[in-house]
Design an enzyme around this catalytic site. Structure first.
Site, short mmCIF file in Angstrom:
data_model
loop_
_atom_site.label_atom_id
_atom_site.label_comp_id
_atom_site.label_asym_id
_atom_site.label_seq_id
_atom_site.Cartn_x
_atom_site.Cartn_y
_atom_site.Cartn_z
N ARG A 151 -6.17 10.12 1.75
CA ARG A 151 -4.96 9.90 2.54
C ARG A 151 -5.27 10.27 3.99
O ARG A 151 -6.14 11.11 4.25
CB ARG A 151 -3.81 10.75 2.03
CG ARG A 151 -3.41 10.52 0.59
CD ARG A 151 -2.28 11.48 0.19
NE ARG A 151 -1.82 11.24 -1.18
CZ ARG A 151 -2.27 11.92 -2.24
NH1 ARG A 151 -3.19 12.87 -2.08
NH2 ARG A 151 -1.80 11.65 -3.44
N LYS A 174 -1.40 16.37 -1.73
CA LYS A 174 0.04 16.66 -1.86
C LYS A 174 0.26 17.88 -2.74
O LYS A 174 -0.45 18.07 -3.73
CB LYS A 174 0.76 15.44 -2.44
CG LYS A 174 0.85 14.26 -1.48
CD LYS A 174 1.65 13.13 -2.08
CE LYS A 174 1.83 11.98 -1.10
NZ LYS A 174 2.61 10.87 -1.68
N HIS A 194 -3.99 3.72 5.02
CA HIS A 194 -3.76 3.63 3.58
C HIS A 194 -4.41 2.38 2.98
O HIS A 194 -4.69 2.35 1.78
CB HIS A 194 -2.26 3.65 3.29
CG HIS A 194 -1.87 4.70 2.30
ND1 HIS A 194 -2.14 6.05 2.48
CD2 HIS A 194 -1.23 4.62 1.09
CE1 HIS A 194 -1.69 6.72 1.43
NE2 HIS A 194 -1.14 5.89 0.58
N ARG A 242 -7.72 3.41 1.75
CA ARG A 242 -7.58 4.16 0.49
C ARG A 242 -7.30 3.20 -0.68
O ARG A 242 -7.93 3.31 -1.74
CB ARG A 242 -6.43 5.17 0.64
CG ARG A 242 -6.03 5.92 -0.63
CD ARG A 242 -5.00 6.98 -0.25
NE ARG A 242 -4.19 7.46 -1.36
CZ ARG A 242 -4.53 8.46 -2.17
NH1 ARG A 242 -5.70 9.06 -2.02
NH2 ARG A 242 -3.71 8.86 -3.14
N HIS A 294 -3.73 11.54 -7.87
CA HIS A 294 -2.40 11.22 -8.38
C HIS A 294 -2.03 12.18 -9.50
O HIS A 294 -2.81 12.39 -10.43
CB HIS A 294 -2.36 9.79 -8.92
CG HIS A 294 -2.38 8.74 -7.86
ND1 HIS A 294 -2.81 7.45 -8.10
CD2 HIS A 294 -2.06 8.79 -6.54
CE1 HIS A 294 -2.72 6.75 -6.97
NE2 HIS A 294 -2.27 7.54 -6.02
N TYR A 326 -2.90 -0.24 -9.48
CA TYR A 326 -4.18 -0.88 -9.20
C TYR A 326 -4.64 -1.77 -10.35
O TYR A 326 -5.50 -2.62 -10.16
CB TYR A 326 -5.24 0.17 -8.86
CG TYR A 326 -4.88 0.92 -7.61
CD1 TYR A 326 -4.99 0.32 -6.36
CD2 TYR A 326 -4.37 2.20 -7.66
CE1 TYR A 326 -4.62 0.98 -5.20
CE2 TYR A 326 -3.99 2.88 -6.51
CZ TYR A 326 -4.12 2.25 -5.30
OH TYR A 326 -3.74 2.91 -4.16
#
Length: 307
Positions: free
Chosen positions: A157, A181, A250, A253, A276, A285
């Site tokens: 990110r 995150k 992004h 990424r 994730h 994806y």
């Protein structure tokens, strides 16, 4: 605030009075902003349009669901329908409170989910071509090349990119410790091309880094780089290299994730790389991978082509 203009079709006088009462509530008790007022206004006229000549206090949940289906069939997004339902729900709550209407037919009615747009990606040839055509002759160019090589190589990110510290790099092992995150840390591999670009940038970095700045990438003035600066530098290279499609961090990424999945088919590994929390997030994806498969099928299968 001015009284809203009614839509073109005839609205029963009783309905207009009920709307006027609700608009007075918005102005008085709720002290709604002009933007909020206008949004409620549009959504209530939409309710009147679908209710036609029916008294609003007689509408049922089945009626509301029917309206939602009609609105959705006209192409209104799930988010817009959810906003309309929220306005209708509030209207009925005020009518129940002030006029003792028997029920709120909007309670429990949900908007249809909007399909999420697939993330934008570069194809593998375009991604490699973009990075290989980036020069690294001066300091700023060398920094940018290292930065975007790493973003594509490791699926970072933009916040992870600008926050990466020198002590979190292990170039001999080809690894980086990344804080994502929720302050969760993960270790990601760094590809050979990104390693080479990073080594080149790190020989130049001491001349530009100001004071004790700890991050790998620094600004032109020697401080910590911002996410906005990274976005602007990517736009700069898009223009410099004559790339037609928009470039943003992004997208690098997403491209990394998509290309890895196309090659390996290992969804769990892609989830770990991207950081994730849920594999459901990574599953977008698989749709990109299916699109790739569908395109190959359409081009290659003898029974796929129109005669």
């Amino acid at each position: 605030m001015a009284k809203p203009a009614a839509p073109s079709q005839q609205i029963p006088a009783q309905t207009l009075e009920q709307f006027a009462h609700f608009f007075r509530y918005l102005n008085g008790e709720k002290m709604a902003s002009a933007h909020t007022y206008a949004a409620y206004e549009r959504d209530l006229w939409l309710l009147a349009q679908y209710a036609q000549q029916k008294d609003l206090h007689t509408l049922t949940a089945q009626d509301i669901r029917s309206f939602v289906r009609q609105i959705a069939s006209k192409g209104l997004s799930g988010r817009s329908i959810a906003r309309a339902l929220s306005a209708w729900r509030m209207f009925y709550r005020i009518m129940i409170r002030d006029f003792h209407w028997p029920l709120n037919p909007v309670e429990g009615v949900k908007a249809p989910k909007s399909s999420k747009p697939l993330p934008g990606t570069l194809n593998s040839d375009d991604a490699v071509g973009f990075l290989e055509n980036m020069p690294d002759d001066d300091a700023l160019d060398a920094r940018d090349k290292a930065m975007f090589e790493l973003a594509y190589s490791s699926g970072l990110r933009v916040s992870e990119l600008v926050g990466l510290k020198l002590i979190e790099l292990d170039l001999p092992q080809g690894l980086a410790s990344v804080t994502g995150k929720g302050n969760k840390t993960r270790v990601v591999p760094i590809g050979h091309a990104a390693q080479e670009s990073l080594r080149h940038w790190l020989t130049i970095r001491p001349e530009y880094a100001r004071g004790q700045v700890a991050t790998v990438f620094v600004s032109k003035k020697g401080g910590k780089l911002t996410t906005r600066a990274v976005q602007l530098r990517l736009q700069h290279w898009q223009q410099q290299l004559g790339i037609n499609e928009p470039l943003y961090p992004h997208k690098l990424r997403h491209s990394c994730a998509s290309h890895l999945l196309q090659s390996s088919g290992d969804l769990r590994a892609v989830q770990e790389l991207l950081g994730h929390a849920s594999i459901a997030t990574t599953q977008v994806y698989t749709h990109l991978d299916f699109q790739h498969l569908a395109n190959v099928y359409d081009q290659a299968h003898p029974r796929a082509k129109n005669k």
